[in-house]
Design a protein around this motif. Structure first.
Motif, mmCIF file in Angstrom:
data_model
loop_
_atom_site.group_PDB
_atom_site.id
_atom_site.type_symbol
_atom_site.label_atom_id
_atom_site.label_comp_id
_atom_site.label_asym_id
_atom_site.label_seq_id
_atom_site.Cartn_x
_atom_site.Cartn_y
_atom_site.Cartn_z
ATOM 1 N N ARG A 692 0.744 -1.310 -0.104
ATOM 2 C CA ARG A 692 0.028 0.163 0.186
ATOM 3 C C ARG A 692 0.922 1.446 0.002
ATOM 4 O O ARG A 692 0.497 2.257 -0.365
ATOM 5 C CB ARG A 692 -0.924 0.051 1.254
ATOM 6 C CG ARG A 692 -1.903 -0.999 1.297
ATOM 7 C CD ARG A 692 -2.601 -1.358 2.639
ATOM 8 N NE ARG A 692 -3.843 -2.252 2.318
ATOM 9 C CZ ARG A 692 -3.746 -3.375 2.303
ATOM 10 N NH1 ARG A 692 -2.576 -4.244 2.308
ATOM 11 N NH2 ARG A 692 -4.703 -4.221 2.249
ATOM 12 N N PHE A 693 2.175 1.240 0.377
ATOM 13 C CA PHE A 693 2.858 2.372 0.781
ATOM 14 C C PHE A 693 3.958 2.230 -0.090
ATOM 15 O O PHE A 693 4.795 1.000 -0.568
ATOM 16 C CB PHE A 693 3.474 2.516 1.978
ATOM 17 C CG PHE A 693 2.048 2.805 2.935
ATOM 18 C CD1 PHE A 693 1.665 4.084 2.876
ATOM 19 C CD2 PHE A 693 1.530 1.647 3.726
ATOM 20 C CE1 PHE A 693 0.653 4.475 3.541
ATOM 21 C CE2 PHE A 693 0.400 2.346 4.347
ATOM 22 C CZ PHE A 693 -0.298 3.549 4.319
ATOM 23 N N ASP A 694 4.796 3.240 -0.300
ATOM 24 C CA ASP A 694 5.920 3.353 -1.393
ATOM 25 C C ASP A 694 7.018 3.372 -0.536
ATOM 26 O O ASP A 694 8.470 3.317 -0.897
ATOM 27 C CB ASP A 694 5.948 4.787 -2.355
ATOM 28 C CG ASP A 694 5.033 4.901 -3.255
ATOM 29 O OD1 ASP A 694 4.805 4.059 -4.125
ATOM 30 O OD2 ASP A 694 4.038 5.698 -2.723
ATOM 31 N N GLY A 695 7.241 3.486 0.857
ATOM 32 C CA GLY A 695 8.392 3.458 1.622
ATOM 33 C C GLY A 695 8.188 3.414 3.013
ATOM 34 O O GLY A 695 6.936 3.732 3.405
ATOM 35 N N PHE A 696 8.860 3.087 3.953
ATOM 36 C CA PHE A 696 8.645 3.035 5.276
ATOM 37 C C PHE A 696 9.578 3.966 6.116
ATOM 38 O O PHE A 696 10.813 4.323 5.479
ATOM 39 C CB PHE A 696 8.898 1.702 6.177
ATOM 40 C CG PHE A 696 7.967 0.694 5.542
ATOM 41 C CD1 PHE A 696 6.738 0.820 5.148
ATOM 42 C CD2 PHE A 696 8.335 -0.677 5.654
ATOM 43 C CE1 PHE A 696 5.605 0.032 4.672
ATOM 44 C CE2 PHE A 696 7.265 -1.840 5.351
ATOM 45 C CZ PHE A 696 6.017 -1.403 4.895
ATOM 46 N N SER A 697 9.338 4.211 6.950
ATOM 47 C CA SER A 697 10.272 5.246 7.833
ATOM 48 C C SER A 697 10.136 4.793 9.199
ATOM 49 O O SER A 697 9.035 4.978 9.863
ATOM 50 C CB SER A 697 10.093 6.750 8.028
ATOM 51 O OG SER A 697 11.034 7.366 8.487
ATOM 52 N N ILE A 698 11.121 4.336 10.053
ATOM 53 C CA ILE A 698 10.972 3.879 11.475
ATOM 54 C C ILE A 698 10.860 5.111 12.504
ATOM 55 O O ILE A 698 11.841 5.815 12.526
ATOM 56 C CB ILE A 698 12.065 2.961 11.941
ATOM 57 C CG1 ILE A 698 12.181 1.771 10.872
ATOM 58 C CG2 ILE A 698 11.995 2.402 13.372
ATOM 59 C CD1 ILE A 698 13.444 0.885 10.872
ATOM 60 N N GLY A 699 9.807 4.888 13.234
ATOM 61 C CA GLY A 699 9.775 5.769 14.356
ATOM 62 C C GLY A 699 10.163 5.217 15.492
ATOM 63 O O GLY A 699 9.292 4.536 16.211
ATOM 64 N N SER A 700 11.413 5.368 16.155
ATOM 65 C CA SER A 700 12.074 4.529 17.188
ATOM 66 C C SER A 700 11.233 4.938 18.387
ATOM 67 O O SER A 700 11.205 3.782 19.337
ATOM 68 C CB SER A 700 13.424 4.792 17.205
ATOM 69 O OG SER A 700 13.676 6.112 17.329
ATOM 70 N N PRO A 745 12.122 1.232 -0.142
ATOM 71 C CA PRO A 745 12.913 1.947 0.893
ATOM 72 C C PRO A 745 12.517 1.966 2.306
ATOM 73 O O PRO A 745 11.345 2.222 2.528
ATOM 74 C CB PRO A 745 13.240 3.452 0.167
ATOM 75 C CG PRO A 745 11.963 3.480 -0.511
ATOM 76 C CD PRO A 745 11.610 2.357 -0.971
ATOM 77 N N ILE A 746 13.481 1.895 3.010
ATOM 78 C CA ILE A 746 13.003 1.880 4.562
ATOM 79 C C ILE A 746 14.329 2.768 5.383
ATOM 80 O O ILE A 746 15.427 2.883 4.892
ATOM 81 C CB ILE A 746 12.948 0.646 5.188
ATOM 82 C CG1 ILE A 746 12.584 0.954 6.534
ATOM 83 C CG2 ILE A 746 14.314 -0.202 5.216
ATOM 84 C CD1 ILE A 746 12.055 -0.411 7.341
#
Length: 792
Positions: A692-700, A745-746
């Motif tokens: 569903r998404f083009d990328g992830f970004s981790i919120g630590s 990408p992540i």
């Protein structure tokens, strides 16, 4: 007929500084070289340096002038006495007949060209050592406006000659090491623009505080421009992003701030004084001086002038209220930021936190501490002690000798292009401009600290507070395989870090813009009938100058996002949709009516769950409008939208559908939508979210909280909150592996890699695609990342 003492603007250029001074040479250069490309400059003529020297020779006053300078150097006369005596010598003399005749004839010729019987002109001074790359001479000589007829013109010309020896001009040449008698004065006589019926202001083709080179900063006030330069008026401020000016359809205005504009300067109706100051109407104070088309036109002119000269420029503009046409009336080199290194800079920071007692516009990026000296009149200059912090209403060029001796400067009035700001920059003295109440709040001898180290907003603290200064050489930083980005929250500080070699913005928090710039709850803007009268009044104040409260929200949010995206364009800027908790939303103006009371807001009605809910759907539509504006109208197609706190794939579908309903369709116009990976379900079901998404970004931060079951805001449990816990690292490693398997990408935008070098090493070992850092930890951490990559 050949003229010995007069040259028309179209016949002179920048190479003619020795003939007609910097100001007039630049005006001629623009008329001759830039007029054909649409840059509009009022026509006129200039007297030559020879005219000034012939005047001195035939009047016979030069020996007496030299004697006055000798007495000053020998400490036999004060600066004030020296300037006064020399000006009296000049004003007591008369022009040679030949010079008088040429000025009269040229004035009549100019009037005939323009079809006016008794033409109003501006009479400007232009020194032959003026507007050089390393010396601006800003405001050193006089300008006389609305001059009509031969007699008034000749009187103004004589006063221009005398202004070469004002106290400030003498002092400035002494500081710069110029020989007083090697400098001549040329007079520019220029078609008068009826700015009294419209507005005027200043343009810098660079950000004056950070040196960010890709913007033009425009100040604007009603009436004639002198109050803007003097700093006695708080002007509108507009910022244009120059690289997007040539993009078809883009209107890259990344800031529009409505200034107070409490006064304006007009022509006097009669009497000896040529101008008068009047108060502006409430409607004028709340209205922008320029519309968007005019801002873009001035932005294009600024870019064209800068390109032609090959360096940053300081320009003055005026709008003719009779014709509606804009003009550039002056151009000179910017002399401060353009001379600084692009690969290194000094970073100041406070060692301890404190509560500001005053705020204003920051000039420079330094911090200063000392005792306040409140000066209300330049006549009191003698009582100002070296190293004190000057506190005053506003300054003009007569204040320069005092400003040179100050550790810092604080004013009640003025903006970033006021005299106080311009001179403070050139002197390297930090200043906080336009505080509104410094002279009434600060006491004589009070110990204070002023800081310009946090971007555009300058602050003043009570007491002497420790600070430090670090010299950062970004040219020595290593390259990395991992994309290293920055987290930026405050638009006011966006340009401060432009020199960092960041590969984009990894996290721009929308809620910071809403909280700090918009200040009102979006639903309260849409439904003022549901809030109290006091909140309605506050919203009315906030939204002045905008067509509607909704437009205020959209415009302010869009320009705030654009400002965050600008420093690293065309690299991506990942903008997170609003992620206030309900208790935080309730604190916005009018917010309490629209927010439920929750026992645990951290796990409540926040993030993705709000966007499709009827309680906030209309507010979310405004967020989407702002994102469309920043991408499609302003032109920042590098903006990526990120969805926070998305609990399930079904919720992701609802948010993506709500975005599409509001014109933000994934893949359309190259739009990418990312998801914050910050809930255990995001990792467990990463394969489904990746569809569903083009990328992830981790919120630590949130991921650590939810994996360990530790409230990140709890002081009692602070020792248990650790992003380096094996369980958290296991989840992060799994998220990275699953994202790579899905070929998306992540990255990470949480604080952990900024705080812990070993955590950054762990991320590199897991081959994360990007790490986004707080700017103040960028230099330290990028070295850690490079070393970790080398060790692999």
């Amino acid at each position: 007929m050949a003229h010995r003492f007069v040259l028309w603007f179209e016949d002179i250029g920048i190479a003619d500084v020795p003939l007609v001074g910097g100001k007039n040479a630049s005006l001629g250069e623009m008329v001759r070289e830039l007029g054909r490309s649409g840059v509009r400059v009022p026509t006129g003529f200039a007297t030559t340096a020879e005219a000034f020297r012939v005047f001195l020779a035939e009047s016979g006053i030069e020996p007496a002038m030299r004697e006055q300078i000798r007495r000053y150097h020998a400490a036999e006369a004060s600066l004030s006495e020296t300037g006064s005596h020399i000006r009296a010598l000049i004003l007591g003399s008369r022009f040679p007949d030949a010079l008088t005749g040429e000025i009269r004839a040229a004035y009549d010729d100019l009037a005939a060209r323009l079809g006016v019987k008794e033409l109003a002109v501006a009479v400007r001074s232009s020194a032959t050592a003026e507007d050089l790359p390393d010396a601006s001479f800003a405001g050193q000589q006089e300008t006389f406006l609305n001059i009509r007829g031969h007699r008034a013109l000749l009187d103004a010309c004589l006063r221009c000659f005398a202004s070469l020896y004002t106290d400030r001009a003498i002092s400035y040449r002494e500081a710069k090491g110029f020989d007083h008698f090697a400098v001549a004065l040329s007079i520019g006589v220029q078609q008068m623009v009826r700015a009294d019926l419209a507005g005027s202001g200043v343009i810098f083709t660079i950000d004056t505080e950070s040196g960010f080179p890709h913007v033009a900063t425009i100040s604007a006030a009603w009436g004639l421009g002198e109050p803007v330069v003097q700093g006695s008026v708080d002007p509108d401020k507009y910022v244009v992003f120059k690289p997007l000016l040539e993009q078809p359809g883009a209107r890259p205005i990344i800031e529009k701030t409505c200034g107070a504009k409490a006064i304006k300067m007009l022509y006097a109706r009669s009497g000896a004084k040529r101008t008068r100051i009047v108060r502006t109407t409430p409607a004028a104070r709340g209205a922008f001086v320029l519309n968007d088309d005019e801002i873009i036109e001035l932005g294009r002119w600024a870019a064209a002038v800068e390109k032609h000269y090959g360096r940053p420029m300081d320009l003055e503009w005026a709008k003719d209220g009779e014709t509606g046409l804009l003009y550039l009336v002056q151009a000179r080199p910017e002399t401060v930021q353009s001379g600084l290194s692009r690969s290194s800079f000094l970073r100041y920071s406070m060692k301890t936190r404190s509560t500001p007692i005053l705020t204003g516009a920051a000039v420079g990026s330094a911090i200063a501490a000392g005792k306040a000296c409140v000066i209300r009149d330049v006549a009191d200059i003698a009582r100002f002690p070296d190293g004190a912090i000057l506190v005053t209403a506003n300054t003009d060029p007569d204040w320069v000798p005092m400003m040179k001796r100050a550790a810092g400067i604080i004013t009640d009035h003025g903006g970033n292009t006021s005299h106080a700001a311009i001179v403070s920059r050139e002197l390297g003295v930090p200043a906080v401009i336009g505080t509104k109440k410094a002279t009434s709040l600060l006491n004589e001898g009070q110990a204070i600290t002023l800081s310009c180290a946090s971007g555009e907003n300058g602050v003043v603290y009570d007491g002497l507070i420790d600070f430090e200064c670090e010299d950062i050489d970004v040219g020595a930083l290593p390259d990395t395989r991992t994309r290293v980005m920055v987290n930026i929250a405050e638009p006011s500080a966006a340009f401060q870090w432009w020199r960092l070699p960041a590969k984009g913005v990894g996290l721009a928090r929308m809620e910071f813009i809403i909280n700090n710039l918009i200040k009102a709850h979006p639903m309260a803007l849409l439904h003022p009938e549901r809030i109290g009268r006091e909140d309605q009044r506050r919203i009315g104040e906030l939204t002045k100058g905008h067509a509607s409260p909704a437009d205020y929200f959209v415009d302010t949010l869009a320009r705030g996002i654009a400002k965050l995206a600008a420093p690293y364009y065309p690299h991506p800027a990942i903008v997170r949709l609003s992620d206030f908790k309900t208790n935080e939303y309730a604190h916005l103006v009018g917010g309490a009516v629209f927010e439920p009371s929750e026992e645990n807001p951290m796990l409540g009605f926040r993030g993705a769950s709000r966007y499709y809910d009827e309680r906030y759907r209309e507010g979310f539509a405004l967020e989407c409008r702002a994102l469309r504006k920043v991408r499609e109208e302003i032109g920042f197609a590098n903006v990526i939208v990120m969805v926070p706190f998305c609990r399930t794939p079904a919720e992701a579908d609802r948010v993506i559908a709500a975005m599409a309903e509001n014109g933000l369709r994934r893949g359309e116009a190259a739009l990418q939508i990312y998801m914050m990976c910050e809930i255990p379900s995001n990792v467990i079901l990463a394969e489904e979210f990746a569809e569903r998404f083009d990328g992830f970004s981790i919120g630590s931060n949130d991921l650590t909280q939810l994996v360990l079951g530790v409230d990140r805001d709890s002081e009692q449990l602070a020792k248990l909150f650790d992003e380096r816990d094996p369980a958290v690292k296991h989840m992060i490693a799994e998220a990275i592996a699953k994202a790579h398997a899905a070929r998306i990408p992540i990255g990470i935008c949480g604080l952990a890699p900024s705080n812990y070098p070993d955590f950054a090493e762990f991320l590199v070992a897991e081959r994360i695609d990007s790490i986004s850092l707080n700017p103040d930890s960028f230099v330290r951490t990028i070295r850690t990342i490079a070393a970790a990559e080398s060790a692999m």
